[in-house]
Design a protein around this motif. Structure first.
Motif: not given
Length: 370
Positions: A165-173, A179-182, A202-210
């Motif tokens: 999905n678009i979120a997974e794609s963003i984090f992979q790229q 600064y890999p975690i937006p 971002v919640r599922y992956q427990r990222h701090d991104s807002q």
């Protein structure tokens, strides 16, 4: 295998093969000289085969409908759309040999109408933007077809946990950036489905991104975020094609957002023109709306002494709006005077000047979460 089941299997295979032929969309850096230590990226969704972010949504909606037994061989697909989703759905309907009818506001740009018909779709125009739902349902009943209903199913048709999905794609790229975690991911709601996917991921992956949602002037999403009132309506549609709605849509999930900003249309258009100058090509007005959210997020980070990255979306190409947003006569007829606004946006992006009050006065972190 029954004939209908066999057709569904073949149809899924056709869509998956089309996906396998497609590359991912680019992540384009944009230097903001006014905000040292803050890296900004635009995910270029205009590079999809049908030219917009809605290509992802249309693929997901067709797969969802097929696997839920909603589509039948030869039966028409009907969609309520302001343009880009209809363009993409017409593409997938043609892949499957299905008739396609787009029910759209009469104000939809001629360029988008031409693209829908290019892919074999029909355009059914209505004067009242809020009537597109009831009219779509009526056509589906009368013609024995299926109303795809992007505004209801966008948030559930996409697998928000992964599956490219678009979120997974963003984090992979972003994985090899400094600064890999937006710190922020910024997007504007049309159906709300993309924001729901990003917020959940971002919640599922427990990222701090807002997650920051940016709403255009004539839309109810921002007020819904503040109040939780799902019955809000407006008498008119959005002035920024593809985003903003006159009523709260089922796919808008305010609980997964960290903040919202509502901006005047004139500023979205000015930001669009500034971004087009910076990128050397035309972009859609929703990308200008997103840029304003990026600048606000950068201001917030700078004020807090933060460094990091911000990712947003370049939703579609500006070539679709050559006769409207990029036409001086059209802009003048609508009462837009953009040059002074463009100068102010440039001052923020390039010199770190504060965003003008009309851009930032409707900003909230509280929303329906509070």
């Amino acid at each position: 295998m029954p004939a209908q089941r066999q057709w569904v299997s073949q149809s899924v295979a056709i869509i998956e093969a089309d996906f396998n032929r497609s590359a991912d969309t680019h992540l384009i850096p944009l230097d903001l000289a006014g905000f040292a230590g803050i890296d900004v990226y635009f995910k270029d969704e205009s590079s999809h085969p049908t030219g917009s972010l809605k290509h992802r949504l249309a693929r997901s909606l067709f797969l969802y409908a097929l696997c839920n037994g909603k589509l039948r061989q030869g039966a028409p697909v009907i969609e309520a759309s302001s343009g880009s989703t209809a363009v993409s759905e017409a593409y997938f309907a043609r892949l499957l040999g299905l008739p396609f009818i787009a029910v759209m506001p009469a104000t939809t740009s001629q360029a988008k109408i031409a693209q829908i018909t290019f892919y074999g779709g029909q355009c059914h125009l209505v004067d009242d933007p809020k009537a597109i739902y009831s009219e779509s349902a009526r056509l589906a009943r009368e013609q024995g077809g299926y109303f795809m209903d992007q505004f209801t199913f966008a948030e559930r048709a996409t697998d928000w946990r992964a599956n490219n999905n678009i979120a997974e794609s963003i984090f992979q790229q972003m994985s090899r950036e400094r600064y890999p975690i937006p710190t922020w991911i910024v997007a504007s709601p049309g159906t709300g489905g993309t924001l729901a996917t990003i917020g959940r991921y971002v919640r599922y992956q427990r990222h701090d991104s807002q997650v920051l949602a940016v709403d255009p002037e004539h839309s109810v999403f921002y007020q819904n975020y503040l109040t939780g009132d799902a019955q809000l309506t407006l008498a008119r549609g959005s002035g920024i094609e593809g985003i903003g709605r006159p009523q709260v849509e089922a796919s808008f999930v305010p609980q997964v957002l960290d903040a919202m900003l509502k901006v005047p249309d004139a500023w979205s258009l000015a930001a669009m023109h500034y971004l087009a100058q910076r990128l050397g090509r035309r972009v859609g007005a929703s990308s200008g709306t997103n840029l304003l959210g990026v600048l606000l997020a950068a201001e917030q980070m700078h004020a807090a002494g933060q460094q990091g990255s911000i990712v947003t979306l370049l939703c579609d190409s500006g070539e679709r709006y050559a006769s409207t947003y990029y036409d001086d006569a059209w802009l003048a007829a609508q009462g837009y005077d953009l040059p002074a606004l463009i100068v102010q946006i440039a001052a923020t992006a390039e010199q770190g000047a504060a965003l003008p009050a009309p851009v930032v006065e409707h900003f909230s972190r509280a929303g329906a979460q509070g």
